[in-house]
Write an enzyme that holds these catalytic residues in place. Structure first.
Site, PDB file in Angstrom:
ATOM      1  N   SER A  18      -5.560  -3.791  -1.005  1.00  0.00           N
ATOM      2  CA  SER A  18      -5.407  -3.194  -2.331  1.00  0.00           C
ATOM      3  C   SER A  18      -5.171  -4.276  -3.390  1.00  0.00           C
ATOM      4  CB  SER A  18      -4.268  -2.175  -2.335  1.00  0.00           C
ATOM      5  OG  SER A  18      -3.040  -2.801  -2.046  1.00  0.00           O
ATOM      6  N   HIS A  19      -4.797  -5.484  -2.966  1.00  0.00           N
ATOM      7  CA  HIS A  19      -4.634  -6.587  -3.922  1.00  0.00           C
ATOM      8  C   HIS A  19      -5.590  -7.742  -3.666  1.00  0.00           C
ATOM      9  CE1 HIS A  19      -0.804  -4.428  -4.540  1.00  0.00           C
ATOM     10  NE2 HIS A  19      -1.011  -4.790  -5.774  1.00  0.00           N
ATOM     11  N   ASP A  37       7.302  -6.894   0.485  1.00  0.00           N
ATOM     12  CA  ASP A  37       6.825  -6.624  -0.865  1.00  0.00           C
ATOM     13  C   ASP A  37       6.601  -5.124  -0.902  1.00  0.00           C
ATOM     14  OD1 ASP A  37       5.368  -6.264  -3.192  1.00  0.00           O
ATOM     15  OD2 ASP A  37       3.725  -7.602  -2.644  1.00  0.00           O
ATOM     16  N   ASP A  52      -3.249   1.463  -3.380  1.00  0.00           N
ATOM     17  CA  ASP A  52      -3.510   2.249  -2.170  1.00  0.00           C
ATOM     18  C   ASP A  52      -3.939   3.674  -2.511  1.00  0.00           C
ATOM     19  OD1 ASP A  52      -3.086   0.232  -0.272  1.00  0.00           O
ATOM     20  OD2 ASP A  52      -0.908   0.475  -0.426  1.00  0.00           O
TER      21      ASP A  52
END
Lengths: 340, 340
Positions: B52-53, B183, B193
């Site tokens: 997602s990052h 995190d 997400d």
């Protein structure tokens, strides 16, 4: 059978309650300085309606002192480590007098360095955590504290308990109103609240704990009888509880929640661990308007429909106590008087 | 109709992916220093399976740069405020180059004062937070960071969204093995997400979010279309999210998650807020054995049945990527190449 119901209440002035608790502590083996710190903490919790950390705790303090598990007369040793770092050896005594001994220097360091940390080890913490941080916010500082406790929480994804209830407390000044303060166990429920539910014979919500077989249960007594609590919020709360072990024990030189053995001290109730407190001076922030910004946050939270800020219930109870005296049951008051 | 399934994967060496992303950033208007910081962060997330990052974010970066919302060539201004306090004005640029500019001095201060804080404001953070803290643990330091983002989370007990997903990241060294790093969004799910679930057409678990009417929904698209997320863990996660607003915005001089208006910048995706990083030197701790104690914690967590430490999945994916190259879909790789 008594004609008086168990729920009959008494009201007592805050200063009077504090003095009564102080006499109890001294009679059961603490120094005056220790009695003063503990009585203030415990009376404050009772005054603010935080009953699981109010006079409910006194029998536990007394049996612990009687067991020889904690040194009620310990004189904490403060060591100045660096411009932002203080260490306190609580010498096997309580954490609150250790904080009190280092507090002035901690505030000085935070104002000078911008941030400072107080690492307490060899200490017993058996109290609410917010009374440790709220006074910093009263002085315009931001404070964060963590303390680990005793094995009773199953890490998310594990089978047996390891962590303590490991609370996190935070306090920040807020312009024109009470500081923003919260104090949360990283367990799904504070241990004291489970004890209170058990005493009242109440069932708990789902997701709070497991019985001695590791099976989910809503019965608080089964959690206390060899069962365990779960972390709040699944793997996230569990990670925070782990962080508390690292900050409050590994970083201070204190015991992890599973490392102390009180089996030779029947009656001992207080976890022998460590505590970390971080204090930040928000006047160093860009613009220097922290308290006003803090108030803006409260205003916005109210504008999206928030009925009650974290900590607000405590302030309301505090006001009520100021008007009518601190509330406790007649039974509790008589018990306290008999111990003093 | 393509003969190649959408899920066909490609493997690319980490350095090659980094270089490719760097070219994309530069082509779309960043300086070399900014491109370097962002490419390293984004390639690291992809390498570690934090999709997602990872490269999933590149179109968002590119559209934001095109919109003029963020200054891709901003030169951050570091101000030395006190022995433990650093401030950075990111000048409307990204947070990662602001951290990079202050990093060396921050580490020096933490080692000297025992603890130091870096307050970044006027910054855009659109990335995973763990890459900001993990390198401190690699150097033997403990680091905690918070960043606020953009209104999409309903405070517990409120009716409308106010907070951002407001992550908390923590890193600590651990003797003989990888640092302990987590995190976590303080929302029930990270925004990225939710986007990924919507793209895949998957339903979410209960308790993640509400639709535009404030009604609970399991449809990620309804959360994205005017709905909102909930905090993780009820009132406790909500209090932590509030704390992140206070630390990352009020304490840095940055915007709260609801204070910026990007309506004049169609395509803008990056929250314009602030970030706080606290770094502690654990060699100052009593006994100075922090990393060994940290390892003892891991050992005990494993002994009560924990299968996977927080952050462990990332290390496993990282190893795999080191052996076979970083995984992305052929479609993603082609899209990246077309943007470079």
């Amino acid at each position: 059978m008594s004609a008086r119901p168990d729920t009959a209440v008494a009201h007592i002035a805050f200063a009077e309650l504090q003095a009564l608790l102080q006499r109890i502590f001294i009679r059961h083996g603490t120094s005056e300085a220790v009695a003063c710190a503990l009585a203030f903490n415990c009376a404050s919790a009772q005054r603010d309606g935080a009953h699981s950390h109010g006079v409910f705790r006194i029998p536990g303090y007394v049996s612990t002192l009687a067991s020889g598990w904690v040194d009620g007369k310990a004189v904490p040793e403060v060591t100045d480590i660096a411009s932002g770092y203080l260490r306190v050896d609580a010498k096997g005594g309580f954490a609150q007098p250790a904080l009190a001994a280092a507090r002035e220097l901690l505030v000085e360091k935070a104002r000078s360095a911008g941030i400072a940390v107080l690492a307490i080890h060899n200490s017993h913490h058996f109290a609410a955590l917010w009374p440790d941080v709220e006074p910093f916010a009263d002085e315009g500082l931001v404070a964060l504290s963590v303390v680990n406790s005793m094995t009773c929480v199953v890490p998310h994804g594990a089978r047996q308990p390891l962590f303590g209830t490991n609370p996190i407390a935070f306090a920040a000044p807020c312009a024109g109103t009470d500081p923003i303060v919260f104090d949360m166990a990283t367990s799904a429920m504070a241990h004291g609240d489970v004890q209170i539910a058990a005493r009242k014979g109440e069932q708990l919500p789902d997701g709070i704990g497991v019985d001695s077989q590791g099976e989910p249960t809503r019965d608080p007594q089964k959690i206390l009888d060899g069962g365990a609590l779960l972390p709040f919020g699944g793997h996230k709360g569990s990670a925070l509880s782990m962080m508390v072990e690292l900050l409050a024990a590994a970083l201070t030189g204190g015991n992890f929640s599973w490392e102390f053995d009180w089996s030779q001290h029947p009656g001992a109730k207080t976890p022998w661990t460590g505590q970390l407190i971080i204090v930040i001076d928000p006047s160093k922030a860009e613009g220097g308007r922290f308290a006003e910004r803090s108030y803006e946050l409260v205003r916005q939270m109210q504008s999206v429909g928030l009925q009650r800020m974290p900590g607000e219930r405590r302030y309301r109870e505090r006001e009520l106590s100021a008007r009518q005296g601190v509330t406790l049951t007649v039974q509790e008051l008589e018990q306290l008087q008999s111990m003093a």
